[in-house]
Design a protein around this motif. Structure first.
Motif, PDB file in Angstrom:
ATOM      1  N   THR A   7     -20.789 -65.171   0.316  1.00 51.06           N
ATOM      2  CA  THR A   7     -19.555 -65.412   1.065  1.00 51.06           C
ATOM      3  C   THR A   7     -18.310 -65.285   0.203  1.00 51.06           C
ATOM      4  N   ALA A   8     -18.473 -65.298  -1.125  1.00 48.79           N
ATOM      5  CA  ALA A   8     -17.305 -65.170  -2.004  1.00 48.79           C
ATOM      6  C   ALA A   8     -16.746 -63.758  -2.009  1.00 48.79           C
ATOM      7  N   GLY A   9     -17.570 -62.790  -1.635  1.00 46.98           N
ATOM      8  CA  GLY A   9     -17.107 -61.409  -1.600  1.00 46.98           C
ATOM      9  C   GLY A   9     -17.057 -60.787  -2.983  1.00 46.98           C
ATOM     10  N   LEU A  10     -16.752 -59.496  -3.009  1.00 46.56           N
ATOM     11  CA  LEU A  10     -16.632 -58.772  -4.260  1.00 46.56           C
ATOM     12  C   LEU A  10     -15.232 -58.973  -4.841  1.00 46.56           C
ATOM     13  N   SER A  11     -15.095 -58.586  -6.087  1.00 48.56           N
ATOM     14  CA  SER A  11     -13.764 -58.605  -6.686  1.00 48.56           C
ATOM     15  C   SER A  11     -12.873 -57.589  -5.993  1.00 48.56           C
ATOM     16  N   ARG A  12     -11.579 -57.769  -6.127  1.00 50.37           N
ATOM     17  CA  ARG A  12     -10.632 -56.907  -5.411  1.00 50.37           C
ATOM     18  C   ARG A  12     -10.827 -55.440  -5.787  1.00 50.37           C
ATOM     19  N   ARG A  13     -11.034 -55.179  -7.073  1.00 47.36           N
ATOM     20  CA  ARG A  13     -11.193 -53.803  -7.534  1.00 47.36           C
ATOM     21  C   ARG A  13     -12.455 -53.165  -6.964  1.00 47.36           C
ATOM     22  N   ARG A  14     -13.567 -53.863  -7.071  1.00 45.99           N
ATOM     23  CA  ARG A  14     -14.823 -53.283  -6.574  1.00 45.99           C
ATOM     24  C   ARG A  14     -14.878 -53.267  -5.057  1.00 45.99           C
ATOM     25  N   HIS A  15     -14.157 -54.167  -4.426  1.00 46.35           N
ATOM     26  CA  HIS A  15     -14.091 -54.149  -2.962  1.00 46.35           C
ATOM     27  C   HIS A  15     -13.450 -52.850  -2.475  1.00 46.35           C
ATOM     28  N   TRP A  16     -12.307 -52.472  -3.053  1.00 52.15           N
ATOM     29  CA  TRP A  16     -11.617 -51.262  -2.604  1.00 52.15           C
ATOM     30  C   TRP A  16     -12.351 -50.008  -3.048  1.00 52.15           C
ATOM     31  N   LYS A  17     -12.997 -50.056  -4.211  1.00 52.38           N
ATOM     32  CA  LYS A  17     -13.799 -48.911  -4.624  1.00 52.38           C
ATOM     33  C   LYS A  17     -14.964 -48.698  -3.669  1.00 52.38           C
ATOM     34  N   SER A  18     -15.626 -49.786  -3.283  1.00 58.98           N
ATOM     35  CA  SER A  18     -16.738 -49.676  -2.334  1.00 58.98           C
ATOM     36  C   SER A  18     -16.259 -49.166  -0.979  1.00 58.98           C
ATOM     37  N   LEU A  19     -15.104 -49.659  -0.531  1.00 56.37           N
ATOM     38  CA  LEU A  19     -14.578 -49.249   0.766  1.00 56.37           C
ATOM     39  C   LEU A  19     -14.241 -47.759   0.776  1.00 56.37           C
ATOM     40  N   CYS A  20     -13.613 -47.281  -0.280  1.00 53.73           N
ATOM     41  CA  CYS A  20     -13.268 -45.850  -0.353  1.00 53.73           C
ATOM     42  C   CYS A  20     -14.522 -44.977  -0.397  1.00 53.73           C
ATOM     43  N   LEU A  21     -15.519 -45.386  -1.162  1.00 50.82           N
ATOM     44  CA  LEU A  21     -16.734 -44.588  -1.268  1.00 50.82           C
ATOM     45  C   LEU A  21     -17.554 -44.634   0.015  1.00 50.82           C
ATOM     46  N   LEU A  22     -17.449 -45.715   0.774  1.00 54.50           N
ATOM     47  CA  LEU A  22     -18.191 -45.812   2.035  1.00 54.50           C
ATOM     48  C   LEU A  22     -17.543 -45.029   3.166  1.00 54.50           C
ATOM     49  N   VAL A  23     -16.211 -44.958   3.183  1.00 58.09           N
ATOM     50  CA  VAL A  23     -15.493 -44.368   4.316  1.00 58.09           C
ATOM     51  C   VAL A  23     -14.851 -43.031   3.952  1.00 58.09           C
ATOM     52  N   LEU A  24     -14.120 -42.998   2.847  1.00 62.57           N
ATOM     53  CA  LEU A  24     -13.335 -41.811   2.514  1.00 62.57           C
ATOM     54  C   LEU A  24     -14.207 -40.631   2.108  1.00 62.57           C
ATOM     55  N   VAL A  25     -15.235 -40.869   1.301  1.00 64.67           N
ATOM     56  CA  VAL A  25     -16.082 -39.764   0.830  1.00 64.67           C
ATOM     57  C   VAL A  25     -16.798 -39.070   1.988  1.00 64.67           C
ATOM     58  N   PRO A  26     -17.460 -39.782   2.930  1.00 68.38           N
ATOM     59  CA  PRO A  26     -18.071 -39.081   4.069  1.00 68.38           C
ATOM     60  C   PRO A  26     -17.053 -38.337   4.933  1.00 68.38           C
ATOM     61  N   TYR A  27     -15.858 -38.918   5.109  1.00 68.94           N
ATOM     62  CA  TYR A  27     -14.828 -38.253   5.920  1.00 68.94           C
ATOM     63  C   TYR A  27     -14.384 -36.944   5.262  1.00 68.94           C
ATOM     64  N   LEU A  28     -14.110 -36.985   3.962  1.00 71.68           N
ATOM     65  CA  LEU A  28     -13.667 -35.777   3.260  1.00 71.68           C
ATOM     66  C   LEU A  28     -14.767 -34.720   3.239  1.00 71.68           C
ATOM     67  N   ARG A  29     -16.013 -35.139   3.108  1.00 73.78           N
ATOM     68  CA  ARG A  29     -17.097 -34.161   3.104  1.00 73.78           C
ATOM     69  C   ARG A  29     -17.256 -33.502   4.470  1.00 73.78           C
ATOM     70  N   THR A  30     -17.095 -34.278   5.529  1.00 73.97           N
ATOM     71  CA  THR A  30     -17.174 -33.699   6.872  1.00 73.97           C
ATOM     72  C   THR A  30     -16.069 -32.674   7.106  1.00 73.97           C
ATOM     73  N   LYS A  31     -14.842 -33.010   6.698  1.00 74.90           N
ATOM     74  CA  LYS A  31     -13.734 -32.071   6.856  1.00 74.90           C
ATOM     75  C   LYS A  31     -13.939 -30.827   5.995  1.00 74.90           C
ATOM     76  N   LEU A  32     -14.514 -30.999   4.797  1.00 78.91           N
ATOM     77  CA  LEU A  32     -14.757 -29.847   3.934  1.00 78.91           C
ATOM     78  C   LEU A  32     -15.802 -28.917   4.538  1.00 78.91           C
ATOM     79  N   GLU A  33     -16.848 -29.478   5.123  1.00 79.23           N
ATOM     80  CA  GLU A  33     -17.874 -28.646   5.747  1.00 79.23           C
ATOM     81  C   GLU A  33     -17.309 -27.876   6.934  1.00 79.23           C
ATOM     82  N   LYS A  34     -16.439 -28.502   7.713  1.00 78.84           N
ATOM     83  CA  LYS A  34     -15.816 -27.799   8.830  1.00 78.84           C
ATOM     84  C   LYS A  34     -14.874 -26.710   8.332  1.00 78.84           C
ATOM     85  N   LEU A  35     -14.160 -26.973   7.241  1.00 78.54           N
ATOM     86  CA  LEU A  35     -13.281 -25.958   6.665  1.00 78.54           C
ATOM     87  C   LEU A  35     -14.083 -24.762   6.172  1.00 78.54           C
TER      88      LEU A  35
END
Length: 363
Positions: free
Chosen positions: A108-136
């Motif tokens: 319940t304490a959660g991750l540190s601020r740095r690793r929280h945002w790194k995890s969020l970007c790798l979970l959401v941004l990387v799949p989104y960018l890869r999908t757009k790249l494949e369509k391009l």
């Protein structure tokens, strides 16, 4: 030999370390959810293009925003993504100190601020960018095959090199993930995915204390909702937090309940199953749309059948849309579908893959 292979079916040397089957299953969960939701958006767009057409045109962005809210909620409350929490896993930060590994605090304490945002970007941004790249890449190959908008001489080498290098880059990316999974199976790595390594976290199983802490936190949140807030600013912040929490909870609950149904939809609409469905459910050609049932007086269709409805000239390189059956010039149909993702006559949701070239028999 049996002792060396025991880690394939049970937990590895670490008691709280998940097996390869658990981590691969949670990886495939979100990849199964996306195609099912995409099919739902397509059905809605075809049923009412004017009202739901934006769901199909902006599906990648809408899905990324929903995924962002969902993963943000679970990373903040459960120290895990939605799929990881679904399989009873959590993310912990491991620090090396004289060969020992120290885990972080409670779930319940959660991750540190740095690793929280790194995890969020790798979970959401990387799949989104890869999908757009494949369509391009698919669009560039389509344009290159049919010589549509050919690149100028100054960019032609870079254009060709980019298309030629992408398969090798994609192979290296997939090979990186495969090598990491093999290392995880053999007990040589703590992470089954390079993305976890980049985020600086590791997956472990939830303990009894973690489950109890999550239940107590949920109970405290319910009790807090019944207490009145103080100032107007606090009330606004509390209302916003409640709304975002309710939205994330609704998404997670809906996905948790319908995850198996979504996986069934993925199988149902697979290419192998569709072949058998088409052979069993062959239907006659449907009638034209009601708003086109005006004969030769329709303003959307030319009087002559050999004229393209878009450019109003004699068709060249005849191409039909598989979604509606109307025939256009290839350049006209390609440009319109690329920018609007729908049939110019009926408004049905259409992709570039639905363009079918027509070849007249030689006289």
């Amino acid at each position: 030999m049996a002792e060396r292979g025991a880690h394939l079916t049970a937990a590895s040397v670490y008691e709280d370390r998940p097996s390869i089957f658990e981590v691969v299953a949670q990886d495939s969960l979100m990849s199964a959810v996306r195609p099912a939701l995409q099919h739902v958006a397509k059905v809605l767009a075809e049923s009412n293009p004017g009202r739901y057409g934006f769901l199909w045109r902006w599906f990648d962005e809408i899905y990324a925003l929903l995924d962002l809210q969902l993963q943000q909620h679970y990373l903040s409350t459960c120290s895990a993504s939605f799929s990881e929490n679904f399989y009873g896993l959590k993310r912990v930060v491991l620090r090396r100190r004289r060969g020992s590994e120290l885990q972080g605090g409670p779930v319940t304490a959660g991750l540190s601020r740095r690793r929280h945002w790194k995890s969020l970007c790798l979970l959401v941004l990387v799949p989104y960018l890869r999908t757009k790249l494949e369509k391009l890449i698919a669009r560039l190959r389509e344009e290159d095959d049919y010589s549509i908008h050919p690149p100028s001489s100054s960019w032609k080498r870079f254009y060709k090199a980019f298309l030629a290098a992408y398969p090798f880059a994609n192979l290296a990316w997939e090979g990186w993930f495969l090598a990491q999974q093999l290392s995880y199976i053999l007990g040589k790595a703590r992470h089954h995915s390079p993305l976890l390594r980049l985020a600086g976290v590791q997956l472990v199983r939830l303990t009894t204390e973690d489950v109890r802490a999550l239940e107590e936190k949920a109970s405290a949140a319910i009790r807090g909702c019944s207490q009145p807030a103080g100032s107007l600013k606090q009330q606004a912040q509390s209302a916003l937090q409640k709304f975002l929490g309710a939205l994330a909870f609704s998404l997670s609950t809906g996905l948790s309940v319908g995850v198996f149904f979504l996986q069934f939809l993925e199988w149902w609409y697979s290419s192998e199953n569709q072949e058998s469905i088409k052979s069993l459910t062959a239907l006659p050609t449907p009638p034209p749309p009601v708003h086109l049932d005006h004969g030769a007086d329709s303003p959307l269709l030319p009087r002559l059948k050999s004229v393209c409805p878009l450019c109003r000239k004699v068709r060249t390189n005849d191409t039909a849309l598989a979604t509606s059956g109307f025939v256009f010039c290839y350049r006209c149909a390609y440009g319109y579908v690329r920018h609007h993702q729908r049939c110019p006559i009926t408004g049905y949701a259409t992709e570039l893959q639905h363009l079918v070239k027509l070849y007249a028999p030689e006289k």
